[in-house]
Design a protein around this motif. Structure first.
Motif, PDB file in Angstrom:
ATOM      1  N   GLY A   1       0.694  -1.087   0.006  1.00 58.22           N
ATOM      2  CA  GLY A   1       0.071  -0.091   0.065  1.00 58.22           C
ATOM      3  C   GLY A   1       0.744   1.317  -0.102  1.00 58.22           C
ATOM      4  O   GLY A   1       0.078   2.487  -0.435  1.00 58.22           O
ATOM      5  N   LEU A   2       2.042   1.127   0.060  1.00 57.33           N
ATOM      6  CA  LEU A   2       2.671   2.375   0.081  1.00 57.33           C
ATOM      7  C   LEU A   2       3.073   2.869  -1.083  1.00 57.33           C
ATOM      8  O   LEU A   2       3.409   1.914  -1.993  1.00 57.33           O
ATOM      9  N   PRO A   3       3.077   4.091  -1.482  1.00 52.34           N
ATOM     10  CA  PRO A   3       3.080   4.562  -2.873  1.00 52.34           C
ATOM     11  C   PRO A   3       4.581   4.142  -3.350  1.00 52.34           C
ATOM     12  O   PRO A   3       5.620   4.258  -2.750  1.00 52.34           O
ATOM     13  N   LEU A   4       4.812   3.923  -4.565  1.00 55.00           N
ATOM     14  CA  LEU A   4       6.126   3.625  -5.104  1.00 55.00           C
ATOM     15  C   LEU A   4       7.047   4.841  -5.024  1.00 55.00           C
ATOM     16  O   LEU A   4       8.100   4.620  -4.413  1.00 55.00           O
ATOM     17  N   PRO A   5       6.852   6.247  -5.076  1.00 54.05           N
ATOM     18  CA  PRO A   5       7.881   7.201  -4.525  1.00 54.05           C
ATOM     19  C   PRO A   5       8.485   6.850  -3.206  1.00 54.05           C
ATOM     20  O   PRO A   5       9.737   7.016  -2.995  1.00 54.05           O
ATOM     21  N   GLU A   6       7.631   6.269  -2.170  1.00 47.54           N
ATOM     22  CA  GLU A   6       7.957   6.135  -0.688  1.00 47.54           C
ATOM     23  C   GLU A   6       8.804   5.044  -0.742  1.00 47.54           C
ATOM     24  O   GLU A   6       9.873   4.947  -0.102  1.00 47.54           O
ATOM     25  N   LEU A   7       8.338   3.925  -1.327  1.00 50.97           N
ATOM     26  CA  LEU A   7       9.412   2.522  -1.440  1.00 50.97           C
ATOM     27  C   LEU A   7      10.715   2.742  -1.849  1.00 50.97           C
ATOM     28  O   LEU A   7      11.607   2.543  -1.479  1.00 50.97           O
ATOM     29  N   ALA A   8      10.668   3.883  -3.206  1.00 54.23           N
ATOM     30  CA  ALA A   8      11.849   4.111  -3.727  1.00 54.23           C
ATOM     31  C   ALA A   8      12.754   5.049  -2.638  1.00 54.23           C
ATOM     32  O   ALA A   8      14.028   4.771  -2.542  1.00 54.23           O
ATOM     33  N   SER A   9      12.110   5.915  -1.977  1.00 55.42           N
ATOM     34  CA  SER A   9      13.005   6.637  -0.901  1.00 55.42           C
ATOM     35  C   SER A   9      13.403   5.850   0.244  1.00 55.42           C
ATOM     36  O   SER A   9      14.557   6.094   0.719  1.00 55.42           O
ATOM     37  N   ARG A  10      12.791   4.873   0.567  1.00 57.06           N
ATOM     38  CA  ARG A  10      13.395   4.064   1.720  1.00 57.06           C
ATOM     39  C   ARG A  10      14.349   2.881   1.179  1.00 57.06           C
ATOM     40  O   ARG A  10      15.340   2.667   1.983  1.00 57.06           O
ATOM     41  N   LEU A  11      14.162   2.439  -0.070  1.00 53.30           N
ATOM     42  CA  LEU A  11      15.338   1.928  -0.505  1.00 53.30           C
ATOM     43  C   LEU A  11      16.573   2.715  -0.605  1.00 53.30           C
ATOM     44  O   LEU A  11      17.688   2.151  -0.309  1.00 53.30           O
ATOM     45  N   ASP A  12      16.556   3.801  -1.277  1.00 55.40           N
ATOM     46  CA  ASP A  12      17.766   4.874  -1.274  1.00 55.40           C
ATOM     47  C   ASP A  12      18.262   5.057  -0.041  1.00 55.40           C
ATOM     48  O   ASP A  12      19.514   4.932   0.178  1.00 55.40           O
ATOM     49  N   ALA A  13      17.388   5.144   0.962  1.00 53.29           N
ATOM     50  CA  ALA A  13      18.049   5.575   2.538  1.00 53.29           C
ATOM     51  C   ALA A  13      18.739   4.266   2.947  1.00 53.29           C
ATOM     52  O   ALA A  13      19.837   4.389   3.391  1.00 53.29           O
ATOM     53  N   ALA A  14      18.067   3.202   2.809  1.00 52.23           N
ATOM     54  CA  ALA A  14      18.676   1.830   3.243  1.00 52.23           C
ATOM     55  C   ALA A  14      20.043   1.553   2.688  1.00 52.23           C
ATOM     56  O   ALA A  14      20.871   1.193   3.475  1.00 52.23           O
ATOM     57  N   LEU A  15      20.118   1.737   1.385  1.00 50.35           N
ATOM     58  CA  LEU A  15      21.288   1.279   0.568  1.00 50.35           C
ATOM     59  C   LEU A  15      22.462   2.440   1.271  1.00 50.35           C
ATOM     60  O   LEU A  15      23.566   2.100   1.218  1.00 50.35           O
ATOM     61  N   ALA A  16      22.061   3.654   1.330  1.00 51.20           N
ATOM     62  CA  ALA A  16      23.149   4.705   1.980  1.00 51.20           C
ATOM     63  C   ALA A  16      23.619   4.256   3.273  1.00 51.20           C
ATOM     64  O   ALA A  16      24.688   4.661   3.509  1.00 51.20           O
ATOM     65  N   LYS A  17      22.751   3.389   4.075  1.00 51.69           N
ATOM     66  CA  LYS A  17      23.171   3.157   5.412  1.00 51.69           C
ATOM     67  C   LYS A  17      24.049   2.030   5.211  1.00 51.69           C
ATOM     68  O   LYS A  17      24.956   1.742   6.350  1.00 51.69           O
ATOM     69  N   VAL A  18      23.956   1.204   4.199  1.00 50.63           N
ATOM     70  CA  VAL A  18      24.757   0.130   4.362  1.00 50.63           C
ATOM     71  C   VAL A  18      25.844   0.019   2.949  1.00 50.63           C
ATOM     72  O   VAL A  18      25.470  -0.269   1.785  1.00 50.63           O
ATOM     73  N   PRO A  19      26.929   0.781   2.910  1.00 51.06           N
ATOM     74  CA  PRO A  19      27.829   1.031   1.758  1.00 51.06           C
ATOM     75  C   PRO A  19      28.504  -0.229   1.606  1.00 51.06           C
ATOM     76  O   PRO A  19      28.490  -1.310   2.183  1.00 51.06           O
ATOM     77  N   TYR A  20      28.786  -0.392   0.079  1.00 50.77           N
ATOM     78  CA  TYR A  20      29.537  -1.729  -0.393  1.00 50.77           C
ATOM     79  C   TYR A  20      28.347  -2.760  -0.469  1.00 50.77           C
ATOM     80  O   TYR A  20      28.984  -4.020  -1.024  1.00 50.77           O
ATOM     81  N   ALA A  21      27.274  -2.695  -0.403  1.00 50.70           N
ATOM     82  CA  ALA A  21      26.437  -3.831  -0.840  1.00 50.70           C
ATOM     83  C   ALA A  21      26.360  -4.211  -2.299  1.00 50.70           C
ATOM     84  O   ALA A  21      26.027  -3.305  -2.982  1.00 50.70           O
ATOM     85  N   ALA A  22      26.617  -5.277  -2.485  1.00 50.83           N
ATOM     86  CA  ALA A  22      26.749  -6.039  -3.598  1.00 50.83           C
ATOM     87  C   ALA A  22      24.934  -6.356  -4.200  1.00 50.83           C
ATOM     88  O   ALA A  22      24.778  -6.675  -5.415  1.00 50.83           O
ATOM     89  N   GLY A  23      24.155  -6.479  -3.303  1.00 49.75           N
ATOM     90  CA  GLY A  23      22.672  -6.853  -3.603  1.00 49.75           C
ATOM     91  C   GLY A  23      21.913  -6.813  -2.359  1.00 49.75           C
ATOM     92  O   GLY A  23      22.258  -5.884  -1.256  1.00 49.75           O
ATOM     93  N   ILE A  24      20.766  -7.309  -2.259  1.00 51.90           N
ATOM     94  CA  ILE A  24      19.872  -7.123  -1.258  1.00 51.90           C
ATOM     95  C   ILE A  24      19.213  -8.794  -0.780  1.00 51.90           C
ATOM     96  O   ILE A  24      19.028  -9.249  -1.926  1.00 51.90           O
ATOM     97  N   ASN A  25      18.837  -8.783   0.320  1.00 54.77           N
ATOM     98  CA  ASN A  25      17.680  -9.969   0.766  1.00 54.77           C
ATOM     99  C   ASN A  25      16.929  -9.573   1.578  1.00 54.77           C
ATOM    100  O   ASN A  25      16.943  -8.323   2.372  1.00 54.77           O
TER     101      ASN A  25
END
Length: 255
Positions: free
Chosen positions: A93-117
């Motif tokens: 139910g979260l709008p796509l822009p919010e999902l994208a924002s949360r993904l961006d923020a999470a990746l910024a917290k975990v540098p050098y991530a080669a992927g996600i699970n």
């Protein structure tokens, strides 16, 4: 003639000796890292290419991601998904822009991530439209995906396969039951699965019991004919194909 036969025999014997044997590959991911420096460092000390899955909403996420990368380990983002909570968690139910924002923020917290699970995600990974968007986004970022398969209803790996995204799916959870005996049994299950289907992807957590078993057993895997490999090599070995427990003829069931 006798000389030629002898020469032919020697050549054939050499070919047979040089022929590659069937390998049994295993990859191990440890989830929920970044919460405790003591547990993180003990996990980092595990021998071999064990993957570090780091949660973004933890006090040591960024520092530990840098340490793990410096140590030569594969780092992935352990992305919170419903029913997980917190500022980074994805919810239906979260709008796509919010999902994208949360993904961006999470990746910024975990540098050098080669992927996600996915962390949790039994509801979220069953949502086809967000999973389709996620796999396209990971493709754009040159990141891979590991479907933790916290629910049989997941469509995440199927959507990754549909867009050609590099991915694998989890085969065995090590520590749903937190006892040394149970974890050892699950590791044995992973070993047998790797022998039977050629590879196995195992996920565990930095529980003391899990780390105790892995510290003892990982150095013994080679003698058992098990080759511990990183996720990038595992993805190459599987070639984006579904394992028999997850689909038929290499295609995921939940398409």
């Amino acid at each position: 003639m006798r000389y030629l036969l002898c020469l032919l025999f020697c050549v054939l014997a050499g070919v047979a000796q040089a022929a590659p044997t069937n390998k049994a590959y295993m990859s191990i991911i440890i989830d929920d890292l970044g919460q405790s420096s003591e547990r993180d460092h003990r996990t980092l000390a595990l021998p071999g290419p064990v993957t570090m899955a780091i949660m973004p909403d933890t006090p040591h996420a960024t520092d530990f991601a840098r340490q793990a990368h410096k140590a030569g380990k594969t780092v992935i983002l352990h992305m919170p998904m419903d029913p997980a909570t917190g500022p980074y968690a994805w919810h239906p139910g979260l709008p796509l822009p919010e999902l994208a924002s949360r993904l961006d923020a999470a990746l910024a917290k975990v540098p050098y991530a080669a992927g996600i699970n996915n962390h949790m995600g039994s509801r979220m990974t069953a949502q086809r439209d967000p999973m389709t968007w996620l796999m396209g986004e990971l493709q754009r970022r040159h990141l891979f995906f590991v479907d933790s398969r916290t629910s049989a209803a997941t469509v995440a790996a199927a959507q990754a396969q549909a867009v050609g995204l590099a991915h694998v799916s989890r085969d065995v959870f090590l520590d749903d039951e937190r006892s040394v005996e149970a974890i050892d049994r699950q590791l044995r299950q992973g070993v047998e699965l790797a022998r039977r289907q050629g590879s196995a992807v195992l996920i565990g957590h930095p529980y003391p019991q899990t780390l105790q078993v892995l510290e003892r057993e990982l150095p013994r895997l080679k003698a058992e004919g098990i080759v511990l490999i990183g996720l990038t090599q595992m993805i190459a070995e599987r070639g984006n194909q579904a394992m028999p427990a997850h689909g038929k003829h290499g295609r995921y069931s939940n398409r």
